[in-house]
Motif scaffolding. Sequence first.
Motif, PDB file in Angstrom:
ATOM      1  N   ASN A  32     -14.240  14.720 -24.055  1.00 50.87           N
ATOM      2  CA  ASN A  32     -14.785  13.355 -24.096  1.00 50.87           C
ATOM      3  C   ASN A  32     -13.700  12.278 -24.096  1.00 50.87           C
ATOM      4  O   ASN A  32     -13.649  11.419 -24.973  1.00 50.87           O
ATOM      5  N   THR A  46     -13.881   0.760 -17.097  1.00 52.54           N
ATOM      6  CA  THR A  46     -13.811   2.036 -17.786  1.00 52.54           C
ATOM      7  C   THR A  46     -14.019   3.191 -16.821  1.00 52.54           C
ATOM      8  O   THR A  46     -14.887   3.126 -15.946  1.00 52.54           O
ATOM      9  N   MET A  49     -16.214   9.690 -18.386  1.00 48.31           N
ATOM     10  CA  MET A  49     -15.715  10.518 -19.476  1.00 48.31           C
ATOM     11  C   MET A  49     -15.402  11.917 -18.957  1.00 48.31           C
ATOM     12  O   MET A  49     -16.238  12.547 -18.306  1.00 48.31           O
ATOM     13  N   HIS A  79      -9.131   6.659 -24.689  1.00 45.45           N
ATOM     14  CA  HIS A  79     -10.034   6.810 -25.829  1.00 45.45           C
ATOM     15  C   HIS A  79     -10.606   8.222 -25.857  1.00 45.45           C
ATOM     16  O   HIS A  79     -10.752   8.869 -24.811  1.00 45.45           O
ATOM     17  N   CYS A  80     -10.977   8.662 -27.050  1.00 40.10           N
ATOM     18  CA  CYS A  80     -11.653   9.940 -27.249  1.00 40.10           C
ATOM     19  C   CYS A  80     -12.928   9.661 -28.041  1.00 40.10           C
ATOM     20  O   CYS A  80     -12.890   8.981 -29.071  1.00 40.10           O
ATOM     21  N   ASN A  81     -14.042  10.159 -27.546  1.00 42.12           N
ATOM     22  CA  ASN A  81     -15.311   9.986 -28.230  1.00 42.12           C
ATOM     23  C   ASN A  81     -15.634  11.294 -28.941  1.00 42.12           C
ATOM     24  O   ASN A  81     -15.946  12.285 -28.299  1.00 42.12           O
ATOM     25  N   GLY A  85     -16.928   8.893 -33.815  1.00 38.40           N
ATOM     26  CA  GLY A  85     -17.032   7.692 -32.980  1.00 38.40           C
ATOM     27  C   GLY A  85     -15.906   7.595 -31.968  1.00 38.40           C
ATOM     28  O   GLY A  85     -15.162   8.538 -31.721  1.00 38.40           O
ATOM     29  N   ASP A  86     -15.779   6.418 -31.403  1.00 42.46           N
ATOM     30  CA  ASP A  86     -14.778   6.137 -30.371  1.00 42.46           C
ATOM     31  C   ASP A  86     -13.430   5.889 -31.037  1.00 42.46           C
ATOM     32  O   ASP A  86     -13.317   5.067 -31.947  1.00 42.46           O
ATOM     33  N   ARG A  87     -12.405   6.594 -30.573  1.00 41.60           N
ATOM     34  CA  ARG A  87     -11.076   6.471 -31.177  1.00 41.60           C
ATOM     35  C   ARG A  87     -10.023   6.279 -30.086  1.00 41.60           C
ATOM     36  O   ARG A  87     -10.041   6.975 -29.070  1.00 41.60           O
TER      37      ARG A  87
END
Length: 182
Positions: A32, A46, A49, A79-81, A85-87
């Motif tokens: 993700n 964006t 994913m 980002h990593c989901n 959550g989103d990080r």
Amino acid sequence: MEKPKNNSLVLELTIISAESLSLTKTRPVKKNVFVIIKTDSNNSQTTTMDTENGSYPSWNQKFLTEMSMHAKFFTLEVHCNNFSGDRVVGSARVPVSDFSNGYLPSDYLHFLSYRLRDRYGERNGIINLSVKVKSSSNIANNSINSIPTTYSLKTNGWNYGATMGQNVTHGVAIGVPIRNRY
């Protein structure tokens, strides 16, 4: 894409892949992962994913985006989901001078790789991309006939100038003053 503003560059960005991504020093990213491209505070795009490749995600996704001619860089955030959550895994600032220095023709394709930094400034992987500054003729279908074909200046017995052929689409003219004394 609509006609770009006079004070902007049109970029063709391809987000290719990333390497060696981790959430902590001992915990690699599992899935993700996506990238946010920020050319300014009001303009972001964006990627899709990547759900399969873990620490080595691959997108090979192309974007056309506008960027101010006065901007010094654009930002890539990986980002990593995950369950919490989103990080943000890491980010990189891409300097405009790396692909738009005036010495290369427009539509020149640059392949670039940048070190990602996490929120503490520590190294956290690499992102691979390509960038092409689109020429205005490709965006707005401008004609080469609108460009003057002769440039000259004569001062104090010195001739400065060059004549360009009708079929010239790009290039660099370098002039050396030559004194005409007949």
